[in-house]
Structure formats: structure tokens, C-alpha cells
Enzyme design. Structure first.
Site, PDB file in Angstrom:
ATOM      1  N   LYS A  49       9.160  59.852  82.540  1.00  0.00           N
ATOM      2  CA  LYS A  49       9.064  58.387  82.447  1.00  0.00           C
ATOM      3  C   LYS A  49       7.634  57.996  82.086  1.00  0.00           C
ATOM      4  CE  LYS A  49      10.440  53.977  83.349  1.00  0.00           C
ATOM      5  NZ  LYS A  49      11.234  53.062  84.138  1.00  0.00           N
TER       6      LYS A  49
ATOM      7  N   ARG B 272      10.874  53.402  74.283  1.00  0.00           N
ATOM      8  CA  ARG B 272      11.512  53.205  75.592  1.00  0.00           C
ATOM      9  C   ARG B 272      13.039  53.092  75.474  1.00  0.00           C
ATOM     10  NH1 ARG B 272       8.643  49.298  80.149  1.00  0.00           N
ATOM     11  NH2 ARG B 272       7.724  50.967  81.224  1.00  0.00           N
TER      12      ARG B 272
ATOM     13  N   HIS C  52      25.951  49.109  81.707  1.00  0.00           N
ATOM     14  CA  HIS C  52      25.724  47.693  82.013  1.00  0.00           C
ATOM     15  C   HIS C  52      26.993  46.885  81.804  1.00  0.00           C
ATOM     16  CE1 HIS C  52      21.103  48.033  81.275  1.00  0.00           C
ATOM     17  NE2 HIS C  52      21.395  48.142  82.558  1.00  0.00           N
TER      18      HIS C  52
ATOM     19  N   ASN D  24      17.649  54.034  77.693  1.00  0.00           N
ATOM     20  CA  ASN D  24      18.918  53.320  77.836  1.00  0.00           C
ATOM     21  C   ASN D  24      20.134  54.211  77.629  1.00  0.00           C
ATOM     22  OD1 ASN D  24      18.039  50.760  78.541  1.00  0.00           O
ATOM     23  ND2 ASN D  24      17.577  50.246  76.421  1.00  0.00           N
TER      24      ASN D  24
ATOM     25  N   GLU E 237      20.394  58.956  87.106  1.00  0.00           N
ATOM     26  CA  GLU E 237      19.205  58.754  86.256  1.00  0.00           C
ATOM     27  C   GLU E 237      18.493  60.091  86.018  1.00  0.00           C
ATOM     28  OE1 GLU E 237      18.582  55.856  84.839  1.00  0.00           O
ATOM     29  OE2 GLU E 237      19.558  54.363  86.125  1.00  0.00           O
TER      30      GLU E 237
ATOM     31  N   HIS F 128      23.319  53.428  79.324  1.00  0.00           N
ATOM     32  CA  HIS F 128      23.183  52.096  79.906  1.00  0.00           C
ATOM     33  C   HIS F 128      23.936  51.002  79.150  1.00  0.00           C
ATOM     34  CE1 HIS F 128      20.337  54.055  82.470  1.00  0.00           C
ATOM     35  NE2 HIS F 128      20.014  52.937  83.088  1.00  0.00           N
TER      36      HIS F 128
ATOM     37  N   LYS G  97       7.680  47.287  84.677  1.00  0.00           N
ATOM     38  CA  LYS G  97       8.620  46.197  84.403  1.00  0.00           C
ATOM     39  C   LYS G  97       8.954  45.552  85.736  1.00  0.00           C
ATOM     40  CE  LYS G  97      11.426  47.473  80.407  1.00  0.00           C
ATOM     41  NZ  LYS G  97      12.834  47.687  80.015  1.00  0.00           N
TER      42      LYS G  97
ATOM     43  N   HIS H 264      24.641  51.096  90.338  1.00  0.00           N
ATOM     44  CA  HIS H 264      24.120  51.186  88.972  1.00  0.00           C
ATOM     45  C   HIS H 264      24.284  52.605  88.404  1.00  0.00           C
ATOM     46  CE1 HIS H 264      21.484  50.622  85.549  1.00  0.00           C
ATOM     47  NE2 HIS H 264      20.715  51.621  85.970  1.00  0.00           N
TER      48      HIS H 264
ATOM     49  N   GLU I 133       7.515  48.161  75.400  1.00  0.00           N
ATOM     50  CA  GLU I 133       8.829  48.282  74.755  1.00  0.00           C
ATOM     51  C   GLU I 133       8.847  47.607  73.386  1.00  0.00           C
ATOM     52  OE1 GLU I 133      11.986  47.179  77.399  1.00  0.00           O
ATOM     53  OE2 GLU I 133      13.384  48.521  76.396  1.00  0.00           O
TER      54      GLU I 133
ATOM     55  N   ARG J 157      -2.565  34.609  89.239  1.00  0.00           N
ATOM     56  CA  ARG J 157      -2.535  35.268  87.921  1.00  0.00           C
ATOM     57  C   ARG J 157      -2.679  36.784  88.022  1.00  0.00           C
ATOM     58  NH1 ARG J 157      -6.035  31.049  86.863  1.00  0.00           N
ATOM     59  NH2 ARG J 157      -4.987  29.253  85.961  1.00  0.00           N
TER      60      ARG J 157
HETATM   61  N1  LIG Z   1      11.789  47.907  86.873  1.00  0.00           N
HETATM   62  C1  LIG Z   1      12.507  48.839  86.318  1.00  0.00           C
HETATM   63  O1  LIG Z   1      12.065  49.525  85.392  1.00  0.00           O
HETATM   64  C2  LIG Z   1      13.869  49.115  86.850  1.00  0.00           C
HETATM   65  C3  LIG Z   1      14.577  50.253  86.445  1.00  0.00           C
HETATM   66  C4  LIG Z   1      15.818  50.506  87.008  1.00  0.00           C
HETATM   67  C5  LIG Z   1      16.331  49.651  87.957  1.00  0.00           C
HETATM   68  N2  LIG Z   1      15.623  48.552  88.329  1.00  0.00           N
HETATM   69  C6  LIG Z   1      16.136  47.640  89.369  1.00  0.00           C
HETATM   70  O2  LIG Z   1      16.226  48.356  90.578  1.00  0.00           O
HETATM   71  C7  LIG Z   1      17.206  47.734  91.406  1.00  0.00           C
HETATM   72  C8  LIG Z   1      18.058  48.804  92.047  1.00  0.00           C
HETATM   73  O3  LIG Z   1      17.236  49.621  92.845  1.00  0.00           O
HETATM   74  P1  LIG Z   1      17.861  50.572  93.975  1.00  0.00           P
HETATM   75  O4  LIG Z   1      19.001  51.330  93.431  1.00  0.00           O
HETATM   76  O5  LIG Z   1      16.724  51.302  94.566  1.00  0.00           O
HETATM   77  O6  LIG Z   1      18.517  49.532  94.988  1.00  0.00           O
HETATM   78  P2  LIG Z   1      17.953  48.801  96.298  1.00  0.00           P
HETATM   79  O7  LIG Z   1      16.539  48.498  96.196  1.00  0.00           O
HETATM   80  O8  LIG Z   1      18.900  47.685  96.589  1.00  0.00           O
HETATM   81  O9  LIG Z   1      18.160  49.913  97.430  1.00  0.00           O
HETATM   82  C9  LIG Z   1      19.454  50.387  97.702  1.00  0.00           C
HETATM   83  C10 LIG Z   1      19.772  50.281  99.201  1.00  0.00           C
HETATM   84  O10 LIG Z   1      19.054  51.290  99.900  1.00  0.00           O
HETATM   85  C11 LIG Z   1      18.325  50.717 100.986  1.00  0.00           C
HETATM   86  N3  LIG Z   1      17.156  51.567 101.170  1.00  0.00           N
HETATM   87  C12 LIG Z   1      16.045  51.640 100.384  1.00  0.00           C
HETATM   88  N4  LIG Z   1      15.268  52.641 100.806  1.00  0.00           N
HETATM   89  C13 LIG Z   1      15.880  53.203 101.873  1.00  0.00           C
HETATM   90  C14 LIG Z   1      15.562  54.308 102.714  1.00  0.00           C
HETATM   91  N5  LIG Z   1      14.500  55.071 102.494  1.00  0.00           N
HETATM   92  N6  LIG Z   1      16.407  54.590 103.715  1.00  0.00           N
HETATM   93  C15 LIG Z   1      17.543  53.854 103.908  1.00  0.00           C
HETATM   94  N7  LIG Z   1      17.898  52.832 103.128  1.00  0.00           N
HETATM   95  C16 LIG Z   1      17.078  52.508 102.131  1.00  0.00           C
HETATM   96  C17 LIG Z   1      18.066  49.317 100.545  1.00  0.00           C
HETATM   97  O11 LIG Z   1      17.781  48.494 101.642  1.00  0.00           O
HETATM   98  C18 LIG Z   1      19.366  48.976  99.832  1.00  0.00           C
HETATM   99  O12 LIG Z   1      20.339  48.596 100.759  1.00  0.00           O
HETATM  100  C19 LIG Z   1      17.968  46.767  90.520  1.00  0.00           C
HETATM  101  O13 LIG Z   1      17.581  45.457  90.823  1.00  0.00           O
HETATM  102  C20 LIG Z   1      17.516  47.121  89.123  1.00  0.00           C
HETATM  103  O14 LIG Z   1      17.520  46.009  88.245  1.00  0.00           O
HETATM  104  C21 LIG Z   1      14.415  48.281  87.800  1.00  0.00           C
HETATM  105 ZN   LIG Z   2      19.224  52.755  85.041  1.00  0.00          ZN
END
Ligand SMILES: NC(=O)c1ccc[n+]([C@@H]2O[C@H](COP(=O)([O-])OP(=O)(O)OC[C@H]3O[C@@H](n4cnc5c(N)ncnc54)[C@H](O)[C@@H]3O)[C@@H](O)[C@H]2O)c1
Ligand SMILES: [Zn+2]
Length: 361
Positions: free
Chosen positions: A227, A242, A253, A246, A185, A249, A143, A266, A237, A121
Site C-alpha cells: 500500500k 491507486r 461496492h 480497486n 484485502e 471493489h 484518505k 466490506h 489518486e 486547518r
Molecule cells: N481511508 C481509506 O483508505 C479506507 C480504505 C478502506 C476502508 N475504509 C473505511 O473503513 C471503514 C471500515 O473499517 P473496519 O472494517 O475497520 O470497520 P470498523 O471500524 O467499523 O470496525 C469493525 C468493528 O470492529 C470493532 N473493533 C475495532 N477494533 C477492535 C478490536 N481491536 N477488538 C474488538 N473490536 C474491535 C469496531 O468497534 C467495529 O464494531 C469503512 O468506513 C470504510 O469506508 C477506508
Molecule cells: Zn476495500
């Protein structure tokens, strides 16, 4: 190191930001008293680049650690991965006082945060974001989620980390496309939050693209502040604050989904979505033509896409109608009144949206 506070009364935490600061991680974690045994959730790519520095720093502070890996990629944000991790954590958790460390990009942050939220939990966790997108966006705000085959982020929680530790130096191992992805972003924050920051970005395009540490640390800190402020005023949210995050987005999306997440990062899709939002804003008389030109120019200078490829206007419109953020049949768009100005508009005429999308296809 710079500190940005996320002010959420009993859920408050600090974002620590610096360049080459991983050696200071252990002491910062220890000072929080989260536990003595770290379970680091990461993937092979990130572990290879930064795992040793994290482990060494924790050890230096007298904390033990074990690393659990999931395969690289969005597919790891699944029930299967979460279950596997939880089973491993439970087996390891004998006589331990453990906390979770999310070491990686947004995929790892969302997954590890979800695991930390539901194991027993909730156990404490910290975020060590290693992509630009994760440092300026996903690691902040609590999130956490996994995906279902029918859609992204459909199972999750609001579960705040106890600290976010952003070392700009971890970004130097990222490929250029990932940096540009995160810069989308960054531009989003500048458009919705702060004209001065937008001007700062315009002046520093070259330094941004070469990851100049001073400029980059400043950018991460500024975006983290934005942020943090938005999250602090709308933790779950529920107040509509928040929503402004978007910007870009809704169409972004739809482009990602219409393309089945094949060709676009993305941030690339969001950049196209911002161009569409800016065009709609202009059509509705919210923004002057020079503002439109400056936003589009900055996106182009940063290497973000200018045209929508791989998908048709009709496909994008179909996916937009299915957006889970739309209330009933009414669409909702985050639009801009110029740099630093934002306006949420409901019920935008679909022909205006379609024309704005068509202009880029
Ligand atoms: N929780 C939230 O508020 C929120 C907001 C935006 C996006 N997201 C989520 O985030 C995800 C996307 O995140 P992302 O763009 O970071 O993608 P990711 O985590 O897949 O990383 C992108 C790539 O970079 C590599 N990588 C990471 N750090 C590295 C480093 N320092 N050196 C070399 N390679 C590295 C990873 O292995 C991967 O191949 C999605 O799942 C999305 O839904 C969440
Ligand atoms: Zn985004």
C-alpha cells in the site's frame, strides 16, 4: 518492530508494525514531536479493550491524553459526529499543544483523520489501527472522510497521518468475522502485487486463521509495503496507479450498496467482487484456468463467501452503472492476468459482466 516508510517527500511517515508493542507507542510519538497533549478519538468497544494501554504508554512518555468517544459503527462517520468532536476538541484546546490519535478500525481512522484535517486547518494525527482491514488498508494513504446519506466517503480530504502504529496484538480481541473480512484485502494485495506473497498465503491458511503472530505480522508488513508503494507513486489518486487497489471493489461496492450494507462486511463483498473480476479476466483470456481456481480456492479456504445472496443480478448491475469511479458511460474494471499481475480494462462488454455476476448468484 518493523518499519515501513511511506515516501511522500514532506508528507512522509513511518508505519511501525509489531506484536505486543503498544508499550512502545509513547516513546515513538514523543520522538516525532507532534505535541504534548493527545486527543484520542475512539469508540467504547476499542477503548474498553485497548484504551488503557494507549493512555499508559503516552503517560509514560510524559504526554497527556484525553479520550473522546463516538458510538460504534459506520453511522459515526457523519457531519454530526465530526462537529461534536471538533466542539469538544476546541473546548479542551486551551493552553494545549495537541495532536489527534485515531484509535480503532477504519471508521474511527477515517473520522478522526477528517477531524484532524479540518480543525484549525489541520493538526497532526497518528493512526493506531485496531482491525485487520485498518492495519493493511485504511490507515495508510491519507484518505480521510465522512459519509453523506446519499453515499459513503463523499466528504473528505487527502491528509496524511504522521505515523501509523500497528500492533498485531490488538487484533486478538476482534471477532473471527472481522479477521476474515480483513483477509479479503490481504488476498487482493497478493493477486495484484505479488505471486510469492500469494504462495505464502496458500501455505499459511491455518496460521492465518489462528492469528499466528509471526505469520500475521509478516502479512501486515507485506501489505503495508504494497500500500505504501502504491500510495507513494500516486498520493492523490491522479495518476491512475491507486486504481489497482480497486480490484474486486467495483462489483463489491455494487453488492454492498444493492444490499443497503445489511448482510455483508466490506471484505466479504470484495471477495465476491474478486471472484467476478477473476471470471471476467478468464472470459477475456487474461488468466489461465488454474490461476482462477487457485484464487477462488484461497478465498474459500479463508472462509470468504462463494455465492452472492440477498441481492439480484439486476440490482447489482444497476448499482454498478452508478459507480462514481466509472468515467461517463464507460465502465472500468481492474482485472488480473494471474497472481501478481493486474490490468485495468475500460469498456468491458456488459453482457460479460452480467454473466460473471450471474454465475455466482
Ligand atoms: N481511508 C481509506 O483508505 C479506507 C480504505 C478502506 C476502508 N475504509 C473505511 O473503513 C471503514 C471500515 O473499517 P473496519 O472494517 O475497520 O470497520 P470498523 O471500524 O467499523 O470496525 C469493525 C468493528 O470492529 C470493532 N473493533 C475495532 N477494533 C477492535 C478490536 N481491536 N477488538 C474488538 N473490536 C474491535 C469496531 O468497534 C467495529 O464494531 C469503512 O468506513 C470504510 O469506508 C477506508
Ligand atoms: Zn476495500
Amino acid at each position: 518492530m518493523l518499519t515501513v516508510k511511506v515516501d511522500l517527500s514532506s508528507n512522509s511517515y513511518d508505519i511501525l508494525i509489531g506484536n505486543k508493542v503498544l508499550p512502545e507507542l509513547g516513546a515513538a510519538v514523543k520522538a516525532l514531536g507532534l505535541g504534548t497533549d493527545a486527543v484520542i478519538i475512539t469508540n467504547p468497544v476499542v477503548k474498553n479493550h485497548h484504551g488503557r494501554a494507549v493512555t499508559a504508554s503516552l503517560k509514560q512518555a510524559g504526554l497527556t491524553s484525553t479520550a473522546l468517544e463516538v458510538p460504534d459503527g459506520e453511522a459515526s462517520k457523519s457531519f454530526a459526529s465530526a462537529c461534536e468532536l471538533i466542539e469538544k476538541i476546541a473546548a479542551y484546546d486551551v493552553g494545549k499543544d495537541l495532536f489527534v490519535v485515531a484509535l480503532g478500525g477504519g471508521v474511527i481512522g477515517d473520522l478522526a483523520g477528517f477531524v484532524a484535517a479540518i480543525y484549525k486547518r489541520g493538526v497532526p494525527y497518528i493512526q493506531i489501527p485496531t482491525t485487520l482491514l485498518a492495519q493493511v488498508d485504511s490507515s495508510i494513504g491519507g484518505k480521510v472522510a465522512i459519509d453523506l446519506p446519499v453515499g459513503k466517503n463523499l466528504v473528505g480530504a487527502f491528509y496524511q497521518p504522521r505515523m501509523v502504529f500497528s500492533d498485531m496484538a490488538t487484533l486478538t480481541t476482534l471477532d473471527r468475522r472481522q479477521i476474515i473480512n480483513g483477509l479479503a484485502e490481504v488476498v487482493k494485495y497478493a493477486v495484484i502485487c505479488d505471486k510469492k506473497f500469494f504462495e505464502f498465503l496458500e501455505k499459511n491458511v491455518a496460521k492465518l486463521l489462528e492469528l499466528e503472530p509471526k505469520v500475521f505480522t509478516e502479512v501486515i508488513a507485506t501489505c503495508s509495503r504494497f500500500k505504501a508503494r502504491i500510495v507513494a507513486s500516486d498520493e492523490r489518486e491522479t495518476k491512475g496507479v491507486r486504481t489497482i487497489l480497486n480490484f474486486g471493489h467495483t462489483t463489491g461496492h455494487a453488492i454492498e450498496a444493492a444490499n443497503q450494507f445489511r448482510d455483508y462486511q466490506h471484505g466479504e463483498a470484495v471477495a465476491l467482487g474478486m471472484r467476478v473480476a477473476v471470471e471476467i479476466s478468464q472470459q477475456l483470456g487474461l488468466i489461465q484456468p488454474d490461476g482462477v481456481e487457485r484464487i477462488n480456492r484461497l478465498l474459500s479456504q479463508l472462509g470468504l463467501p462463494e455465492r452472492i445472496e440477498h441481492v439480484t443480478v439486476a440490482e447489482i448491475m444497476t448499482h454498478m452503472r452508478h459507480d462514481k469511479k466509472f468515467k461517463g458511460k464507460k465502465n472500468k474494471f481492474v482485472l488480473t492476468t494471474g497472481m501478481g499481475g493486474v490490468k485495468v480494462v475500460e469498456g468491458v462488454d456488459p453482457t460479460v459482466i452480467e454473466a460473471a455476476v450471474a454465475k455466482l448468484v
